[in-house]
Motif scaffolding. Structure first.
Motif, short mmCIF file in Angstrom:
data_model
loop_
_atom_site.label_atom_id
_atom_site.label_comp_id
_atom_site.label_asym_id
_atom_site.label_seq_id
_atom_site.Cartn_x
_atom_site.Cartn_y
_atom_site.Cartn_z
N VAL A 313 23.60 58.59 21.02
CA VAL A 313 24.07 57.47 20.13
C VAL A 313 22.98 56.32 20.30
CG1 VAL A 313 25.80 55.82 19.54
CG2 VAL A 313 26.41 58.06 20.22
N LEU A 330 22.63 59.92 12.42
CA LEU A 330 23.76 59.63 13.45
C LEU A 330 24.91 59.92 12.81
CD1 LEU A 330 24.83 58.37 16.03
CD2 LEU A 330 24.24 56.14 14.97
N TYR A 336 31.66 58.97 16.99
CA TYR A 336 31.80 57.93 18.14
C TYR A 336 32.40 56.76 17.61
CZ TYR A 336 28.14 55.62 15.26
OH TYR A 336 27.46 54.99 14.06
#
Length: 509
Positions: A313, A330, A336
């Motif tokens: 990340v 991402l 996340y």
């Protein structure tokens, strides 16, 4: 190909193991075929080849456990499963070498797949075909598939038996060193290359093409540091017969859903389907799906046996796009904690309180459903053109052509609006080591959780040098358990070693 796989599991090839003096007991099963009855017609040959593809759907291989070996054992992921032994097999704590889910089942299914390839290669040549070209192609498919399974066996166990004929129960195959395994892979791929086409028609999509062969040739050469041979294999995509055939799709996410499969970026992918919902045996309703999303999905949706390391990340966020935005990869790679804040996405449409945990998003099905199950239909892209571009850059760099390698990395970066590499990182210049160091990160950003990282770490020597290993362990503390010279390969299942005097356990086990 998805039409073809529906017919795969109707094939049942059995052996007559024993004979009996009592004629009343020596009655053939009318519901099965013997070896003598099968392998007679062109259709038998086609079904025999199709049965090889069915091995992709077995739990020891690409429906479930191999992702634990290739993704979770690398520095990309880990397991916090309450099933401690399962988790131990992702952190190099191998106690029971006969652990079924961690070792034995993948070994068994690998050699079962090889056995099916050998059945075809032994019997198909004796069948008369009206179309010799089709016969040659089917044989080439078997050679390719045998090479594929030996390739992953070489990555996992290294020193293994090479079996080239249909196995018998009494066989005691000899163990071969890794170099001979690579040679066998090269031989099979060379044969496959002669008769596979550049492309297939729509009804046969999913079968290996010349591009798939060249991709695995390059991978095998690169694992052996044979850079010139690897370049010659990869040249196929840029100056050879495959030039112009492949291209990056505009939407990065299209590589991981079931909505745009077998697209222009696909070099070879496993054809999964959610049509059959049976078990994983050989019955006509046996599953043809992948269980990966169920095992890797966030807690409450799946089993969360596989989680991602959070370093990735930070890596994604370390560089913004030319528009000053976050790298869109991402969004489609990970679940996340700040996903909703960064991109507005809710995990499976829900509000989650998960602390700092990070999960794999690739191949998850939150883009159209609220839960996971054992029947995910997303094709697994075993080789993407983006991977080919980055491999070519690596090979050129190793051959002293660093300045020429930039353009292939830049194609991958441009799709997601990242600046050219030489603009973003001018300090690299033509320094091969600095270029490789950056390329390692480029591969992580593009290919995270696509089952290539374990091979990458081995090829780069990051698992053989104490200083490099320390850097890996800084990203993934499981590597504090890694023993150089030992953990680079799995132990061979102990039952195989004990039952075969021609097998020795791998070094330091």
């Amino acid at each position: 190909m998805k039409k073809i796989i529906y017919k795969i599991l109707i094939l049942v090839v059995t052996f007559q193991f024993v004979s009996c003096n009592d004629d009343l007991l020596d009655i053939p099963n009318p519901n099965t075929l013997t070896q003598a009855e099968f392998w007679q017609t062109e259709e038998d040959a086609r079904l025999g080849v199709n049965a090889i593809y069915a091995m992709f759907y077995k739990p020891g291989l690409w429906s479930r456990w191999i992702y634990f070996r290739l993704d979770l054992t690398s520095d990309e992921g880990f397991s916090s499963s309450p099933w401690l032994e399962l988790g131990d097999w992702t952190r190099f704590q191998y106690i029971n070498f006969n652990f079924w889910e961690g070792n034995v089942q993948t070994w068994r299914d690998t050699y079962k797949a090889i056995w099916r390839c050998n059945q075809v290669l032994a019997n198909l040549p004796n069948i008369e075909f009206q179309n010799q070209q089709e016969k040659n192609r089917l044989l080439a498919e078997a050679h390719f598939m045998r090479a594929l399974h030996y390739y992953y066996a070489a990555l996992l166990w290294e020193n293994i038996p090479i079996v080239l004929d249909p196995s018998q129960p009494e066989d005691l195959p000899e163990q071969k060193p890794l170099q001979e395994v690579w040679m066998q892979i090269e031989d099979d791929l060379n044969i496959a290359m002669q008769s596979l086409p550049v492309s297939f028609d729509a009804s046969n999509i999913g079968r290996p093409t010349k591009g798939a062969v060249k991709a695995f040739q390059a991978r095998a050469f690169m694992q052996q540091q044979k850079w010139q041979q690897a370049k010659e294999a990869l040249d196929y995509f840029f100056v050879g017969e495959g030039a112009g055939k492949y291209s990056l799709v505009d939407n990065y996410q299209d590589n991981f859903t079931h909505l745009n499969e077998n697209n222009s970026e696909s070099v070879f992918e496993i054809q999964f389907s959610d049509v059959n919902r049976g078990g994983d045996g050989e019955g006509p309703n046996a599953t043809m799906s992948t269980n990966r999303p169920q095992f890797f999905a966030p807690n409450g949706i799946g089993w969360s046996d596989g989680e991602a390391r959070p370093w990735i990340v930070d890596a994604f966020k370390s560089e913004l796009t030319i528009d000053g935005e976050l790298d869109i990869r991402l969004r489609h790679t990970l679940f996340y904690p700040n996903l909703e804040a960064d991109f507005g996405d809710k995990v499976y449409g829900r509000d989650w309180q998960w602390g700092e945990r990070v999960y794999f998003r690739k191949y998850a099905r939150d883009y159209y459903r609220e839960n996971e199950d054992y029947f995910a239909q997303n094709n697994f892209r075993m080789v993407r053109y983006a991977d080919i571009l980055l491999l070519y850059a690596e090979v050129l760099n190793e051959l002293g052509q660093t300045s020429n390698a930039y353009q292939y990395v830049n194609q991958v970066r441009a799709r997601v609006k990242m600046r050219p590499l030489e603009t973003a990182y001018p300090e690299i210049g033509n320094d091969p080591q600095l270029f490789l160091d950056r390329l390692k990160m480029e591969r992580a950003l593009e290919l995270f959780s696509e089952s290539v990282r374990w091979a990458d770490l081995k090829r780069w020597g990051d698992l053989s040098d104490p200083q490099k290993l320390a850097l890996v362990a800084a990203r993934d503390p499981d590597f504090n358990n890694f023993v150089i010279g030992r953990s680079i390969r799995l132990p061979i299942p102990q039952q195989e070693v004990e039952n075969n005097p021609n097998l020795n356990q791998n070094p330091q086990y």
